[in-house]
Design a protein around this motif. Structure first.
Motif, PDB file in Angstrom:
ATOM      1  N   LEU A   1       0.621  -1.345   0.147  1.00  0.00           N
ATOM      2  CA  LEU A   1       0.083  -0.011   0.087  1.00  0.00           C
ATOM      3  C   LEU A   1       0.819   1.257  -0.287  1.00  0.00           C
ATOM      4  N   ILE A   2       2.004   1.177   0.544  1.00  0.00           N
ATOM      5  CA  ILE A   2       2.654   2.421   0.607  1.00  0.00           C
ATOM      6  C   ILE A   2       4.287   2.178   0.248  1.00  0.00           C
ATOM      7  N   ASN A   3       5.086   3.170  -0.275  1.00  0.00           N
ATOM      8  CA  ASN A   3       6.503   2.848  -0.659  1.00  0.00           C
ATOM      9  C   ASN A   3       7.350   2.122   0.361  1.00  0.00           C
ATOM     10  N   ASN A   4       8.058   1.167  -0.076  1.00  0.00           N
ATOM     11  CA  ASN A   4       8.601   0.201   0.848  1.00  0.00           C
ATOM     12  C   ASN A   4       9.759   0.957   1.597  1.00  0.00           C
ATOM     13  N   THR A   5      10.267   1.856   0.980  1.00  0.00           N
ATOM     14  CA  THR A   5      11.731   2.562   1.583  1.00  0.00           C
ATOM     15  C   THR A   5      11.168   3.063   3.074  1.00  0.00           C
ATOM     16  N   PRO A   6      10.345   3.776   3.213  1.00  0.00           N
ATOM     17  CA  PRO A   6      10.074   4.290   4.822  1.00  0.00           C
ATOM     18  C   PRO A   6       9.482   3.140   5.572  1.00  0.00           C
ATOM     19  N   VAL A   7       8.943   2.092   4.900  1.00  0.00           N
ATOM     20  CA  VAL A   7       8.573   0.833   5.848  1.00  0.00           C
ATOM     21  C   VAL A   7       9.804   0.290   6.376  1.00  0.00           C
ATOM     22  N   VAL A   8      10.850  -0.034   5.515  1.00  0.00           N
ATOM     23  CA  VAL A   8      12.172  -0.686   5.718  1.00  0.00           C
ATOM     24  C   VAL A   8      12.851   0.258   6.928  1.00  0.00           C
ATOM     25  N   ALA A   9      13.036   1.602   6.540  1.00  0.00           N
ATOM     26  CA  ALA A   9      13.548   2.702   7.354  1.00  0.00           C
ATOM     27  C   ALA A   9      13.104   2.628   8.785  1.00  0.00           C
ATOM     28  N   THR A  10      11.855   2.417   9.004  1.00  0.00           N
ATOM     29  CA  THR A  10      11.272   2.532  10.226  1.00  0.00           C
ATOM     30  C   THR A  10      11.188   1.266  10.861  1.00  0.00           C
ATOM     31  N   PHE A  11      11.251   0.066  10.372  1.00  0.00           N
ATOM     32  CA  PHE A  11      11.559  -1.108  11.008  1.00  0.00           C
ATOM     33  C   PHE A  11      12.736  -1.466  11.258  1.00  0.00           C
ATOM     34  N   ILE A  12      14.000  -0.969  10.829  1.00  0.00           N
ATOM     35  CA  ILE A  12      15.255  -1.249  10.993  1.00  0.00           C
ATOM     36  C   ILE A  12      15.550  -1.243  12.388  1.00  0.00           C
ATOM     37  N   PRO A  13      15.512   0.070  12.803  1.00  0.00           N
ATOM     38  CA  PRO A  13      15.991   0.140  14.309  1.00  0.00           C
ATOM     39  C   PRO A  13      15.065  -0.547  15.338  1.00  0.00           C
ATOM     40  N   ALA A  14      13.750  -0.904  14.942  1.00  0.00           N
ATOM     41  CA  ALA A  14      12.999  -1.625  15.761  1.00  0.00           C
ATOM     42  C   ALA A  14      13.138  -3.118  15.820  1.00  0.00           C
TER      43      ALA A  14
ATOM     44  N   PRO B   1      15.840 -10.675   5.248  1.00  0.00           N
ATOM     45  CA  PRO B   1      14.499 -10.932   4.580  1.00  0.00           C
ATOM     46  C   PRO B   1      13.541  -9.745   4.687  1.00  0.00           C
ATOM     47  N   LEU B   2      13.757  -8.946   5.736  1.00  0.00           N
ATOM     48  CA  LEU B   2      13.035  -7.557   5.654  1.00  0.00           C
ATOM     49  C   LEU B   2      12.957  -6.857   4.361  1.00  0.00           C
ATOM     50  N   SER B   3      14.070  -6.619   3.928  1.00  0.00           N
ATOM     51  CA  SER B   3      14.027  -5.749   2.492  1.00  0.00           C
ATOM     52  C   SER B   3      13.426  -6.589   1.551  1.00  0.00           C
ATOM     53  N   PHE B   4      13.558  -8.048   1.504  1.00  0.00           N
ATOM     54  CA  PHE B   4      13.166  -8.702   0.416  1.00  0.00           C
ATOM     55  C   PHE B   4      11.596  -8.905   0.587  1.00  0.00           C
ATOM     56  N   ALA B   5      11.076  -8.987   1.841  1.00  0.00           N
ATOM     57  CA  ALA B   5       9.662  -8.960   2.022  1.00  0.00           C
ATOM     58  C   ALA B   5       8.959  -7.508   1.496  1.00  0.00           C
ATOM     59  N   SER B   6       9.483  -6.624   1.716  1.00  0.00           N
ATOM     60  CA  SER B   6       8.927  -5.371   1.303  1.00  0.00           C
ATOM     61  C   SER B   6       9.028  -5.212  -0.326  1.00  0.00           C
ATOM     62  N   ILE B   7       9.928  -5.840  -0.722  1.00  0.00           N
ATOM     63  CA  ILE B   7      10.079  -5.921  -2.322  1.00  0.00           C
ATOM     64  C   ILE B   7       8.856  -6.925  -2.961  1.00  0.00           C
ATOM     65  N   LEU B   8       8.941  -7.853  -2.268  1.00  0.00           N
ATOM     66  CA  LEU B   8       7.724  -8.829  -2.637  1.00  0.00           C
ATOM     67  C   LEU B   8       6.122  -8.226  -2.576  1.00  0.00           C
ATOM     68  N   GLY B   9       6.008  -7.651  -1.198  1.00  0.00           N
ATOM     69  CA  GLY B   9       4.893  -6.844  -1.057  1.00  0.00           C
ATOM     70  C   GLY B   9       4.673  -5.879  -2.161  1.00  0.00           C
TER      71      GLY B   9
ATOM     72  N   TYR C   1      18.644  -2.188  -5.149  1.00  0.00           N
ATOM     73  CA  TYR C   1      17.387  -1.665  -4.853  1.00  0.00           C
ATOM     74  C   TYR C   1      17.679  -1.053  -3.538  1.00  0.00           C
ATOM     75  N   GLN C   2      17.103   0.246  -3.075  1.00  0.00           N
ATOM     76  CA  GLN C   2      17.304   1.104  -2.178  1.00  0.00           C
ATOM     77  C   GLN C   2      17.346   0.386  -0.787  1.00  0.00           C
ATOM     78  N   THR C   3      16.209  -0.271  -0.458  1.00  0.00           N
ATOM     79  CA  THR C   3      16.088  -1.111   0.737  1.00  0.00           C
ATOM     80  C   THR C   3      17.149  -1.999   0.943  1.00  0.00           C
ATOM     81  N   ASN C   4      17.818  -2.585  -0.036  1.00  0.00           N
ATOM     82  CA  ASN C   4      18.680  -3.765  -0.038  1.00  0.00           C
ATOM     83  C   ASN C   4      19.882  -2.920   0.417  1.00  0.00           C
ATOM     84  N   LEU C   5      20.416  -1.672   0.019  1.00  0.00           N
ATOM     85  CA  LEU C   5      21.301  -0.990   0.540  1.00  0.00           C
ATOM     86  C   LEU C   5      21.440  -0.509   2.038  1.00  0.00           C
ATOM     87  N   MET C   6      20.104  -0.185   2.257  1.00  0.00           N
ATOM     88  CA  MET C   6      19.774   0.172   3.627  1.00  0.00           C
ATOM     89  C   MET C   6      20.222  -0.876   4.614  1.00  0.00           C
TER      90      MET C   6
END
Length: 589
Positions: free
Chosen positions: A107-120, A138-146, A547-552
């Motif tokens: 539903l939303i861009n995966n970059t802010p999702v991953v950025a918020t989830f990483i510290p948590a 797996p967090l990054s890959f799940a965001s891409i799959l979603g 992909y940006q989330t992979n680099l994150m």
């Protein structure tokens, strides 16, 4: 092939290695290519600027505002707080993490999702005794799959769909049409990550473990109250240009002087914190007026309101890439001091000032509190998070932000209005209700992505209008021997390869006219090929740069390139097999 076609082809071919192997941003490379084609007369001004009026581009921009409203109100933090819990095994931990991440990313861009989830996730991994490196990739890959589940899932889906309806409005797709393929792809991918992910990822030491003990990379001294340094400035005391160390902060009477300037005057009993090599301690001991600190607890382990310890992941667009920290005046530019650098799960040894930064390096920084907000949307950093927990509080308007997004999805799904109109209305409501300020909305717009998309349109137009796209389509048909299945596989493979090297938006938009021409020449529906482009552009599992989330997650997880090949290689094959099998069943040739 006419001269214009050769020129267009030459420029496009030159663009891909420039984006893949140079430090020039993809937006600058593509804008330069468009200017060159315009100067050579291959495209006219209307074609060069067509991308800036694309419905897909504006839909992406409005969605950025909606995503910003959810982030600013703590909407993602709200989800994290309710779903992670305390699982009893690693497999259950992965399920609790990956399912909500994939759902949110639909539903939303995966970059802010991953950025918020990483510290948590870093904090959560300690509580549930699961190594962070088993969760972050797996967090990054799940965001891409979603992101493959809906048209809102990625900017690429929106842009390709915008290209499609600009070409033929009768081919417009519903918001959840691609879910017929996206859901099976996501289910297969998530199952693979849960069952095989822990077995395929070797043990790695992440940045959090490297930065765990501040005593390893700091040296603390006190100013002798009876010594000669009292009332002298830092510059006069000779503490400004040390060879192996630099002065990070001063603790004085329970308060902190952070990012110390050369004119700061020293007082008796000041506790000075230096960052650098242990060899530098010898240099400090030779300075009259400095004595070893008598306090046992490290200064960096204390909590002071005047400063924050933050981790920042260096972007591949950072202006310091390839430059030494000291030469680039990092401290002056950002108002933050580098305490340590983590690369590949290991702390970079040696003189801090001499370290040349690389993409995905994780920096431990000492900074003033405004640093996090000021640089959270900076192009130089992929991720900025406080060392001790999340930097974003949960806000009482989180549910309202989610309700606005749900309304946008409902309006677009029911066909009450177009996706662009629904996103525009949602963005306006987010601003009007205070879920997002105008300043935050401006910062939330990823201008690099938007410029990359807009410029890609110009290159696509050059390929199409010059005849290069038709020529490439004929070549592709020849290689596929006129077989629509072989052509589908070739399209998927080409876009997957390009998106592993360059931005997925550019790969999709530039190949779009060739794909459409190939379908027309073959006399079949273009829909299977358009959908294949969407899915292939999202299949960025092979490299951290794809992909940006992979680099994150690359730096915080302490990963190596081979880890992405090991876990992402088979995932790429699985998702390709599922997508290629289902796409022609849903959208026949």
């Amino acid at each position: 092939m006419p001269l214009d076609a050769w020129l267009a082809l030459a420029v496009v071919i030159a663009v891909f290695p420039l984006m893949a192997f140079s430090r020039i941003g993809p937006d600058i490379v593509l804008l330069g290519a468009v200017i060159l084609l315009l100067t050579l007369g291959v495209i006219d001004p209307g074609q060069a600027l067509a991308g800036f009026s694309s419905t897909g581009l504006f839909t992406v921009a409005f969605m950025y505002v909606l995503v910003t409203s959810i982030r600013e109100t703590g909407g993602i933090d709200l989800i994290i707080r309710h779903v992670l819990g305390r699982p009893r095994s690693e497999g259950r931990a992965l399920v609790r993490l990956l399912l909500p991440v994939a759902s949110l990313s639909g539903l939303i861009n995966n970059t802010p999702v991953v950025a918020t989830f990483i510290p948590a996730v870093l904090n959560w991994s300690r509580r549930v005794a699961v190594p962070a490196h088993r969760l972050l990739m797996p967090l990054s890959f799940a965001s891409i799959l979603g992101g493959t589940i809906t048209l809102f899932g990625t900017s690429t889906n929106l842009v390709v769909h915008g290209l499609l309806i600009d070409r033929d409005p009768t081919l417009a797709m519903g918001l959840f049409d691609i879910a017929w393929v996206g859901v099976p792809v996501a289910v297969v991918g998530l199952t693979y990550l849960v069952l095989l992910g822990p077995r395929l990822l070797p043990a790695r030491r992440g940045a959090e473990a490297v930065f765990e003990n501040p005593r390893e990379f700091t040296i603390e001294m006190e100013v002798d109250a009876e010594g000669p340094l009292v009332d002298h400035t830092v510059e006069e005391a000779g503490l400004r240009h040390l060879q192996e160390l630099f002065l990070v902060e001063i603790e004085r009477e329970g308060n902190i002087v952070s990012v110390v300037g050369p004119g700061e005057r020293l007082k008796g009993g000041d506790r000075l914190v230096f960052a650098g090599t242990s060899e530098g301690a010898v240099e400090l001991q030779q300075i009259r007026g400095l004595v070893p600190t008598r306090q046992g607890e490290s200064n960096l382990e204390k909590d002071f309101k005047e400063r924050r310890l933050v981790e920042a992941v260096v972007s591949d667009q950072c202006q310091f890439i390839g430059r030494r920290i000291r030469d680039g005046h990092f401290r002056t530019l950002y108002g933050a001091a580098v305490l340590a650098v983590c690369r590949g799960g290991e702390r970079v040894a040696g003189n801090l000032g001499q370290i040349r930064l690389q993409p995905a390096d994780v920096l431990l920084l000492e900074a003033r509190p405004p640093f996090i907000e000021r640089h959270r949307q900076s192009r130089d950093f992929l991720l900025i998070s406080k060392v001790n927990g999340s930097a974003r509080p949960v806000h009482e308007k989180a549910w309202l932000a989610w309700a606005i997004l749900a309304g946008v999805v409902l309006l677009a799904t029911l066909g009450v209005m177009s996706m662009m109109n629904a996103a525009m209305l949602g963005a306006a409501l987010a601003l009007a209700t205070g879920c997002c300020s105008v300043g935050a909305a401006k910062r939330g717009l990823d201008t690099q992505v938007l410029l990359t998309i807009a410029a890609s349109f110009g290159l696509g137009a050059a390929l199409e209008s010059s005849g290069a796209a038709a020529t490439l389509a004929d070549l592709a048909l020849g290689l596929a021997d006129g077989n629509p299945w072989l052509l589908l596989g070739a399209v998927y493979g080409l876009v997957t390869l390009l998106t592993s090297l360059v931005t997925n938006n550019a790969a999709a938009v530039i190949t779009f006219p060739v794909v459409m021409a190939s379908a027309e020449n073959l006399g079949v529906s273009p829909m299977p090929y358009v959908v294949a482009v969407m899915f292939a552009a999202s299949a960025s599992f092979l490299t951290p740069i794809g992909y940006q989330t992979n680099l994150m997650v690359f730096g915080p997880g302490g990963y190596r390139f081979s880890d992405f090949l090991r876990l992402g290689g088979l995932l790429n094959l699985l998702t390709a097999a599922v997508a290629l099998a289902l796409i022609p069943l849903i959208w026949p040739f």
